[in-house]
Design an enzyme around this catalytic site. Structure first.
Site, short mmCIF file in Angstrom:
data_model
loop_
_atom_site.label_atom_id
_atom_site.label_comp_id
_atom_site.label_asym_id
_atom_site.label_seq_id
_atom_site.Cartn_x
_atom_site.Cartn_y
_atom_site.Cartn_z
N ILE A 461 27.48 23.76 43.80
CA ILE A 461 27.40 24.96 44.60
C ILE A 461 26.39 25.86 44.01
O ILE A 461 25.95 26.85 44.84
CB ILE A 461 28.78 25.62 44.46
CG1 ILE A 461 29.89 24.83 44.99
CG2 ILE A 461 28.66 26.97 45.40
CD1 ILE A 461 29.62 24.22 46.59
N GLY A 462 25.72 25.73 42.88
CA GLY A 462 24.45 26.49 42.63
C GLY A 462 24.36 26.69 41.30
O GLY A 462 23.59 26.26 40.39
N GLU A 514 20.53 28.60 38.59
CA GLU A 514 20.81 29.84 38.50
C GLU A 514 20.93 30.38 37.09
O GLU A 514 21.45 31.58 36.91
CB GLU A 514 21.92 30.48 39.37
CG GLU A 514 21.86 30.00 40.77
CD GLU A 514 23.30 30.18 41.70
OE1 GLU A 514 23.90 31.49 40.99
OE2 GLU A 514 23.61 29.64 42.48
N ARG A 545 38.59 43.05 34.43
CA ARG A 545 37.25 42.69 34.89
C ARG A 545 36.69 43.83 35.60
O ARG A 545 37.46 44.43 36.52
CB ARG A 545 37.36 41.34 35.93
CG ARG A 545 37.73 40.06 35.19
CD ARG A 545 36.62 39.82 34.06
NE ARG A 545 36.82 38.40 33.51
CZ ARG A 545 36.12 37.35 34.04
NH1 ARG A 545 35.10 37.56 34.72
NH2 ARG A 545 36.34 36.26 33.47
N TRP A 591 29.17 43.45 48.36
CA TRP A 591 29.23 43.55 46.82
C TRP A 591 28.21 44.70 46.27
O TRP A 591 28.02 44.73 45.03
CB TRP A 591 29.21 42.43 45.92
CG TRP A 591 30.23 41.29 46.24
CD1 TRP A 591 31.66 41.78 47.25
CD2 TRP A 591 30.13 40.07 46.06
NE1 TRP A 591 32.12 40.70 47.05
CE2 TRP A 591 31.69 39.63 46.47
CE3 TRP A 591 29.59 39.13 45.35
CZ2 TRP A 591 32.12 38.24 46.41
CZ3 TRP A 591 30.09 37.83 45.24
CH2 TRP A 591 31.21 37.36 45.93
N ASP A 629 24.61 31.51 50.57
CA ASP A 629 26.06 31.95 50.15
C ASP A 629 26.51 32.84 51.03
O ASP A 629 26.09 33.88 50.83
CB ASP A 629 26.20 32.09 48.65
CG ASP A 629 25.96 30.81 47.93
OD1 ASP A 629 26.14 29.63 48.34
OD2 ASP A 629 25.37 30.93 46.65
N HIS A 724 38.03 26.75 38.60
CA HIS A 724 38.90 28.08 37.78
C HIS A 724 39.57 27.63 36.69
O HIS A 724 40.01 28.53 36.20
CB HIS A 724 39.70 28.77 38.93
CG HIS A 724 39.08 29.35 40.09
ND1 HIS A 724 38.87 28.38 41.14
CD2 HIS A 724 38.38 30.25 40.55
CE1 HIS A 724 38.12 29.08 42.10
NE2 HIS A 724 37.79 30.46 41.84
N1 GLN Z 1 25.85 29.99 44.44
C1 GLN Z 1 26.72 30.70 43.51
C2 GLN Z 1 27.01 29.91 42.29
O1 GLN Z 1 27.12 28.83 42.38
C3 GLN Z 1 27.95 30.79 44.60
C4 GLN Z 1 29.05 31.51 43.80
C5 GLN Z 1 30.20 32.20 44.80
O2 GLN Z 1 30.51 31.59 45.56
N2 GLN Z 1 30.79 33.14 44.51
O3 GLN Z 1 27.57 30.71 41.43
ZN ZN Z 2 32.40 30.01 45.73
#
Ligand code: GLN
Ligand code: ZN
Length: 787
Positions: A461-462, A514, A545, A591, A629, A724
């Site tokens: 996802i990144g 990232e 948090r 955000w 995203d 998670h």
């Molecule tokens: N590209 C982001 C990551 O991988 C996506 C994070 C998200 O969906 N909150 O961290």
């Molecule tokens: Zn996500």
């Protein structure tokens, strides 16, 4: 004689501490570095500090909300009534009460014991814990922590004594609790009773609330606030009329209770339109109305409030802009005229201030002009005071404050960064075709030819793990201990190692990982014009948090490419495609603290155009796959169905504006962090991305058959493992999920990826999990190909 409600109040105040003291106290307790007694002492100190501060700012007596929670306001109700699901039953003592440790176990889980689920509180960025209620879940008033806090406050006031009036009377603050209807409406069925409707237990719960109210009255509470925001929202599974009926019967009963404080029913986050007449017909004494999100009620509704106390929420609890005092006063006067002279109109905030930072005066590095436009929690408390004086004594009594407000407003309107003709013109020039790409058929063919990916392509996802090394480098760079060049070298080295790792694992579409991003929104906010960061602007996201949202104050543009060098560098290291990685316009808005002076949709298009330039630049740099995203798309969804179409129009429109500037052979991905069918199918249909990744591992691909039946034909990447948790899912487990996914949709559409980004994970588990993921993909790929 009972005293009337004070002229000014707020519905709630941040509780994490001005310097995040609660965060530190909690985390030190959880890590075993401090005792429960020490945590309690820190919490008591925080409460005392809040009382003192609110007193200084002009609130008094019942005008002071009492809303401290160690973790979450919903969890505190769970604790109050011992309402934990079966798996936590062993944590309850003989009376049915949770210890402080038990409270945190329910919030955070322990070993195999899964915590309560977390989800967003209405359309805010705060997460609450979702209670699980079955037919036998305990619902008994067992925990008097709210009463203890009240006693503590009353005792402190008596001690600090002089002029506070009779014991426990005028000095008592106002306890704030989530009300019974909202508590149950936001609960889900306990696992032991699938399909159970928690609201069927309302009557029992109301009896227990009555016991709590009696206890509060005994401790000197004159007023109590019961928050019922559920009454402003449409729920997919609960009919609105039923909720209103539930509220009417609950509050009729509570109003009948023999011994109780006077009750204020609060309906923050929207309009109480639907419920107000029914609530007004009960004997509750007060109503708190959100007059920022909701409109001033009509004449008849206001007339029904005659003789009551009306907390008129004219100061927004949701944004950081100073209140337009003229407009607020006009609303207050309208309310006062409508409810008549017998009613008490109290100036209030629209919601709790838990969504805004404490104090703008601490932002000493902010441009003073910009700072003069802002109001954080403390400034908003001052504003309700000013408005209360204006209402009772006339505007002239606070002429200086009104003049200062007008001046700040004028400076904001005239600021060159707030209205940039070139940005406005660019948005005005957008035509519908700018939001459309070629047909999917054409794109699909072109992309298959260009990318030549195998069946069930694997990707992530990144983000890759943000190691301590990365964080240390970032901190050193911030402090000036690393030069820009040194910091960039360190991040490049990280990118190189992430690319090498993915090649080694055999992933098909790579990412750069990232490492250079502290946060997926803040990173872009720092590089775009129109945003500014704060130093102390922390707000609670959940538990301990916090996030520090940037302020989007001006017209947005992109002075220079933001991600192109990173993507280019990563692509130079491999022959496999590297996915460019961006955060979408809606998530950037959601955000940040957004400006309130132009429609959100217009700001979204400004951001959309800036991202469109970035995406075109990525394409020109040879990047063939680009992910945008939008995990927050659902978060901003209006609470009432009637407002949702308009929202989807501009939100989806801004996403498509950002992604439609590319050639058909450039593949656009998007990522959404959830998987409720209704929301997802609407979004993935509308966004028109070539590939959409969603969260699906925990729900075991539940949504996929419906996606298949829906006729959705573009790419989909249902997460095959939950990021998670540090648990490493086996090959077999992921194979199972992939098989069921491949049975539900055409395997040619299917992508293989984790549920979300890996930044919070460690390398060891990440490598193992991805290794298994690739093995699972290879296995299922072979199975399908041999069919
Ligand atoms: N590209 C982001 C990551 O991988 C996506 C994070 C998200 O969906 N909150 O961290
Ligand atoms: Zn996500």
């Amino acid at each position: 004689m009972s005293t009337p409600f004070p002229a000014a109040t707020i519905l709630g105040y941040p509780r994490i501490g001005r310097d995040r003291e609660l965060k530190r106290a909690l985390e030190s307790f959880w890590a075993g570095r401090s005792s429960a007694a020490e945590l309690r002492a820190s919490a008591a100190e925080l409460r005392a500090g809040t009382r003192a501060r609110l007193g200084e700012l002009g609130l008094s007596g019942a005008g002071v909300p009492l809303d401290f929670h160690y973790y979450d306001q919903m969890l505190s109700i769970v604790a109050t009534f011992g309402a934990v699901p079966e798996r936590f039953a062993h944590l309850l003592d003989a009376e049915g009460k949770l210890s402080l440790e038990g409270y945190f176990t329910v919030a955070r889980g322990k070993g195999e014991l899964a915590p309560l689920e977390m989800t967003k509180w209405f359309d805010s960025n705060y997460h609450y814990l979702v209670p699980e209620i079955g037919p036998d879940t305990p619902l008994r008033y067992v925990d008097s922590h709210v009463v203890d806090y009240l006693r503590e406050a009353v005792a402190a006031a008596e001690q600090g004594g002089a002029g506070q009036g009779e014991a426990g009377g005028t000095s008592a603050p106002r306890p704030v609790l989530v009300g019974p209807v909202t508590f149950l409406a936001l609960s889900k069925a306990a696992d032991c009773a699938p399909g159970f409707d928690p609201l069927t237990r309302l009557e029992e719960l109301v009896e227990q609330y009555a016991a709590l109210l009696a206890d509060l009255a005994g401790a000197g509470a004159q007023w109590v606030q019961l928050d019922e925001p559920a009454l402003v929202a449409d729920f997919a599974d609960i009919d609105r009329a039923r909720l209103v009926e539930a509220a009417a019967s609950a509050y009729a009963k509570l109003a009948d209770a023999a011994s109780r404080p006077r009750i204020i029913v609060a309906t923050p986050y929207g309009t109480a339109r639907a419920a107000l007449p029914a609530l007004a017909a009960t004997g509750v004494e007060g109503f708190a109305l959100d007059l920022v999100r909701g409109e001033v009620p009509g004449e008849d509704d206001l007339a029904a409030l005659a003789g009551r106390t009306v907390l008129a929420g004219v100061v927004s609890g949701r944004n950081i802009w100073r209140t337009n005092l003229e407009e607020a006063l006009a609303k207050l006067e309208q309310v006062r005229a409508g409810v008549g002279p017998q009613a008490n109109v109290v100036v209030s905030t629209s919601t709790s201030l838990q969504h805004v930072p404490y104090d703008v005066d601490r932002e000493t590095q902010l441009d003073p002009e910009l700072r003069s436009w802002l109001a954080f929690a403390d400034q908003k408390v001052a504003e309700v005071g000013v408005l209360a004086r204006a209402l009772s004594e006339g505007r002239d009594a606070v002429a200086a404050e009104f003049a200062a407000d007008a001046a700040a407003r004028a400076s904001r309107a005239a600021h060159p960064g707030v209205n940039r003709p070139e940005v406005r013109a660019a948005v005005a020039a957008v035509v519908p075709a700018d939001r459309e790409r070629e047909s999917f058929e054409e794109r699909d063919a072109a992309q298959r030819e260009r990318l030549a990916l195998p069946l069930l392509p694997t990707t992530t996802i990144g983000s890759f793990p943000q190691t301590t090394q990365i964080r240390k480098a970032r901190a050193a760079h911030r402090k000036g201990e690393l030069t820009d060049a040194q910091y960039e070298d360190a991040m490049r080295a990280e990118v190189a190692s992430v690319v090498a790792l993915q090649e080694e694992l055999g992933i098909d579409v790579l990412v750069h990982g990232e490492p250079e991003r502290n946060d997926m929104v803040q990173y872009f906010a720092e590089l775009l014009d129109g945003f500014t960061a704060t130093q102390h602007g922390w707000v609670q996201s959940y538990g301990s948090r916090c996030t520090r949202p940037s302020i989007l104050w001006g017209d947005v543009s992109r002075p220079a490419p933001m991600t192109v060098e990173w993507a280019k560098y990563a692509q130079s290291l491999t022959d496999k495609p590297v996915k460019g990685m961006l955060t979408g316009p809606v998530t950037i808005l959601a955000w940040c603290f957004v400006r309130d002076d132009i429609p959100l949709g217009q700001t979204a298009d400004q951001v959309g155009l800036a991202l469109r330039q970035e995406i075109v630049d990525l394409e020109e740099a040879g990047i063939a796959v680009i992910q945008v995203d939008e995990p927050a798309l659902r978060e901003l969804l209006p609470l009432e169905v009637k407002d949702q179409a308009e929202y989807l129009e501009w939100s989806v429109g801004s996403f498509k504006l950002s992604t439609s500037g590319v050639r058909p052979d450039t593949q656009i991905h998007t990522h959404l962090c959830y998987s409720e069918f209704n929301v997802v199918i609407g979004a993935i249909d509308a966004l028109d991305a070539d590939v959409t990744s969603i969260e699906a591992a925990r729900s075991r691909m539940e949504i996929l058959p419906a996606v298949g039946e829906h006729g959705y034909e573009r790419g989909i990447g249902p997460g095959v493992y939950d990021i998670h948790s540090p648990r490493v899912p086996s090959v077999e487990e992921q194979v199972e999920l992939l098989r069921s996914a491949a049975a539900a949709v055409n395997p040619r559409q299917l992508w293989v990826n984790p549920d979300c980004g890996l930044k919070t994970r460690g390398y060891e588990e990440t490598k193992a999990a991805l290794d298994n993921m690739v093995a699972a993909a290879l296995q299922v790929r072979a199975e399908i190909e041999s069919r």
